[in-house]
Structure formats: structure tokens, C-alpha cells
Design a protein around this motif. Structure first.
Motif, PDB file in Angstrom:
ATOM      1  N   THR A 187      -2.470  41.209  12.002  1.00  0.00           N
ATOM      2  CA  THR A 187      -2.037  40.492  13.206  1.00  0.00           C
ATOM      3  C   THR A 187      -0.939  39.517  12.790  1.00  0.00           C
ATOM      4  O   THR A 187      -1.170  38.651  11.949  1.00  0.00           O
ATOM      5  CB  THR A 187      -3.208  39.724  13.845  1.00  0.00           C
ATOM      6  N   ALA A 196      -7.080  37.863   4.232  1.00  0.00           N
ATOM      7  CA  ALA A 196      -5.908  37.046   3.858  1.00  0.00           C
ATOM      8  C   ALA A 196      -5.242  36.506   5.118  1.00  0.00           C
ATOM      9  O   ALA A 196      -5.398  37.084   6.192  1.00  0.00           O
ATOM     10  CB  ALA A 196      -4.899  37.869   3.050  1.00  0.00           C
ATOM     11  N   GLY A 253      -0.479  40.756   1.256  1.00  0.00           N
ATOM     12  CA  GLY A 253      -0.932  39.366   1.280  1.00  0.00           C
ATOM     13  C   GLY A 253       0.017  38.447   0.520  1.00  0.00           C
ATOM     14  O   GLY A 253       0.230  37.304   0.894  1.00  0.00           O
ATOM     15  N   VAL A 290       2.038  36.701  14.010  1.00  0.00           N
ATOM     16  CA  VAL A 290       2.596  35.848  15.070  1.00  0.00           C
ATOM     17  C   VAL A 290       3.847  35.185  14.504  1.00  0.00           C
ATOM     18  O   VAL A 290       3.789  34.571  13.420  1.00  0.00           O
ATOM     19  CB  VAL A 290       1.599  34.765  15.528  1.00  0.00           C
ATOM     20  N   MET A 303     -13.412  44.156  11.673  1.00  0.00           N
ATOM     21  CA  MET A 303     -12.733  44.147  10.377  1.00  0.00           C
ATOM     22  C   MET A 303     -13.192  42.935   9.567  1.00  0.00           C
ATOM     23  O   MET A 303     -13.844  42.031  10.097  1.00  0.00           O
ATOM     24  CB  MET A 303     -11.212  44.151  10.573  1.00  0.00           C
ATOM     25  N   ARG A 304     -12.905  42.968   8.259  1.00  0.00           N
ATOM     26  CA  ARG A 304     -13.224  41.836   7.393  1.00  0.00           C
ATOM     27  C   ARG A 304     -11.907  41.124   7.079  1.00  0.00           C
ATOM     28  O   ARG A 304     -11.103  41.640   6.286  1.00  0.00           O
ATOM     29  CB  ARG A 304     -13.886  42.331   6.100  1.00  0.00           C
ATOM     30  N   ALA A 342       1.449  33.250  11.825  1.00  0.00           N
ATOM     31  CA  ALA A 342       0.177  33.856  11.416  1.00  0.00           C
ATOM     32  C   ALA A 342       0.467  35.243  10.844  1.00  0.00           C
ATOM     33  O   ALA A 342       1.357  35.952  11.328  1.00  0.00           O
ATOM     34  CB  ALA A 342      -0.789  33.975  12.594  1.00  0.00           C
ATOM     35  N   TYR A 343      -0.296  35.594   9.784  1.00  0.00           N
ATOM     36  CA  TYR A 343      -0.184  36.933   9.203  1.00  0.00           C
ATOM     37  C   TYR A 343      -1.580  37.253   8.665  1.00  0.00           C
ATOM     38  O   TYR A 343      -1.875  37.031   7.489  1.00  0.00           O
ATOM     39  CB  TYR A 343       0.876  36.933   8.102  1.00  0.00           C
ATOM     40  N   ILE A 344      -2.453  37.633   9.574  1.00  0.00           N
ATOM     41  CA  ILE A 344      -3.862  37.818   9.241  1.00  0.00           C
ATOM     42  C   ILE A 344      -4.108  39.274   8.837  1.00  0.00           C
ATOM     43  O   ILE A 344      -3.781  40.196   9.595  1.00  0.00           O
ATOM     44  CB  ILE A 344      -4.751  37.454  10.453  1.00  0.00           C
ATOM     45  N   LEU A 345      -4.652  39.470   7.658  1.00  0.00           N
ATOM     46  CA  LEU A 345      -4.944  40.812   7.151  1.00  0.00           C
ATOM     47  C   LEU A 345      -6.442  41.036   7.130  1.00  0.00           C
ATOM     48  O   LEU A 345      -7.203  40.146   6.738  1.00  0.00           O
ATOM     49  CB  LEU A 345      -4.404  40.960   5.719  1.00  0.00           C
ATOM     50  N   GLY A 346      -6.881  42.218   7.559  1.00  0.00           N
ATOM     51  CA  GLY A 346      -8.303  42.524   7.538  1.00  0.00           C
ATOM     52  C   GLY A 346      -8.551  43.956   7.119  1.00  0.00           C
ATOM     53  O   GLY A 346      -7.728  44.835   7.384  1.00  0.00           O
ATOM     54  N   LEU A 352      -3.349  45.612   0.138  1.00  0.00           N
ATOM     55  CA  LEU A 352      -3.660  44.266   0.634  1.00  0.00           C
ATOM     56  C   LEU A 352      -3.030  43.204  -0.269  1.00  0.00           C
ATOM     57  O   LEU A 352      -2.499  42.201   0.195  1.00  0.00           O
ATOM     58  CB  LEU A 352      -5.179  44.058   0.699  1.00  0.00           C
ATOM     59  N   PRO A 405      -2.354  29.645  15.683  1.00  0.00           N
ATOM     60  CA  PRO A 405      -2.726  28.709  14.619  1.00  0.00           C
ATOM     61  C   PRO A 405      -1.743  27.542  14.537  1.00  0.00           C
ATOM     62  O   PRO A 405      -0.536  27.736  14.598  1.00  0.00           O
ATOM     63  CB  PRO A 405      -2.645  29.562  13.350  1.00  0.00           C
ATOM     64  N   GLN A 460       3.088  34.369   2.659  1.00  0.00           N
ATOM     65  CA  GLN A 460       2.993  32.900   2.619  1.00  0.00           C
ATOM     66  C   GLN A 460       4.369  32.274   2.836  1.00  0.00           C
ATOM     67  O   GLN A 460       5.386  32.799   2.404  1.00  0.00           O
ATOM     68  CB  GLN A 460       2.452  32.455   1.256  1.00  0.00           C
TER      69      GLN A 460
END
Lengths: 108, 108
Positions: free
Chosen positions: B61, A103, B34, B63, A99-100, B45-49, B30, B106, B38
């Protein structure tokens, strides 16, 4: 895409993995995987988690500064060692999605 | 388990999600997802791909410091707003796996 203007090198590289350990080997595999990820150049995140329902499954979310940084990491001695040890503890890769990351990147 | 001694509140809470947007709506979704993540209490962690192969798929993902922190976030106005807008952009949740983050958190 909002990021249409991004040059190739601006695009981060990410992986979502679902790794099945041999029965009873998840903790050992987590130790191996967890050990090798600290301070690897270009590694922005390497989050490991235990599946809450299946005792053999590990989830890993990786974020890399670039595809090249990820590729280069695979030839580092520490990573090579982890792969050779970890391979024996792994039953299968049930998911390995590229994936890319766009955010929520740690530290950004 | 190595962490057998961990009390309940030491155990982090995590989610791996694979969200399918309606065709052409991934960027909009997104932006919605996104925006809301914040500085939410307990969100580590709140990683978007963007899935690299499927133009409609988003990977997330998450956390959280605890299950309770995640649950509490769902009633925050900003998150409620994101859910109500995002819901119309979402075709399906193809995956929503709960996991216990154990390494690579993180900031830790």
C-alpha cells in the motif's frame, strides 16, 4: 523466513479490502468508515482510498498490533455502530485479503 | 464529493499492489522493496505485507503526497537499483490499483 524467530505476538495483523458501495454511496460510506478508525487500541493504520477508476470502490489497508486487537475492535460500540450503518451502504466485498505487515508500518 | 473543492495538488496519490514473487523469493523481494522506501520525498506510506495464505504474494500500500512525487521517485538511484534487482524476483503483478487516499493517512 527472516522473521522465523518471531513469536506469535510479534506478528502484526493486516487486511487489504476492496469494498463496493451502492452507486452514489461511496462518500457516505467513506465518512462512516473514516469516523470509526481514529484511536482504536492496537490500530496502527487504517488507510482509506477511493479507487481512481471505479466510482463505487473503496480500498482499505488495515494494520493491527495483533489479530486479537483487530478482533476486539469489532465489539467496540463505535465500530458496531459504523458496521450497522455502513452495511446498508455496502453492495459487496470484492476483496478481503489477510496479510502480515512486515515493513513500512506507520510510527515504527 | 465532499472533497470536490480540493485543488489537484491537494489530492494524494495511492497504489494498492499485489506482487507475485517467484517461488521461494518473497523474503528476498521484501528485503529489496523494504530497503528502498525509507525517507523518499513525498512518500507518506509504503506498507509491505506477506499474504497470509499464498507464500509467493506481497501486498503493498503506497501513499504519496502527489502523483508527481511518486513519478519522481522512480528515477532516484536507490529506487532504480531496487527495481532492477526486484524485477528478477517478480513473477507477475496480479493487481496494481490506483486510488486517492482520503483518510487515515499516517502522520496526518
Amino acid at each position: 523466513r527472516a522473521e522465523a524467530g518471531m513469536e506469535e505476538e510479534d506478528v502484526l495483523f493486516g487486511l487489504i479490502g476492496k469494498i463496493r458501495a451502492h452507486p452514489g454511496q461511496r462518500d457516505a460510506l467513506l465518512t462512516v468508515l473514516g469516523g470509526s478508525s481514529q484511536d482504536i487500541p492496537g490500530c496502527l493504520a487504517y488507510i482509506l482510498g477511493e479507487d481512481a477508476a471505479d466510482p463505487d470502490i473503496i480500498w482499505v489497508t488495515e494494520v493491527w498490533a495483533s489479530r486479537e486487537a483487530h478482533h476486539a475492535s469489532l465489539s467496540l460500540p463505535a465500530v458496531q455502530a459504523a458496521i450497522s450503518v455502513g452495511r446498508r451502504l455496502i453492495a459487496s466485498f470484492d476483496l478481503n485479503a489477510e496479510m502480515r505487515p512486515v515493513a513500512g508500518i506507520p510510527g515504527r
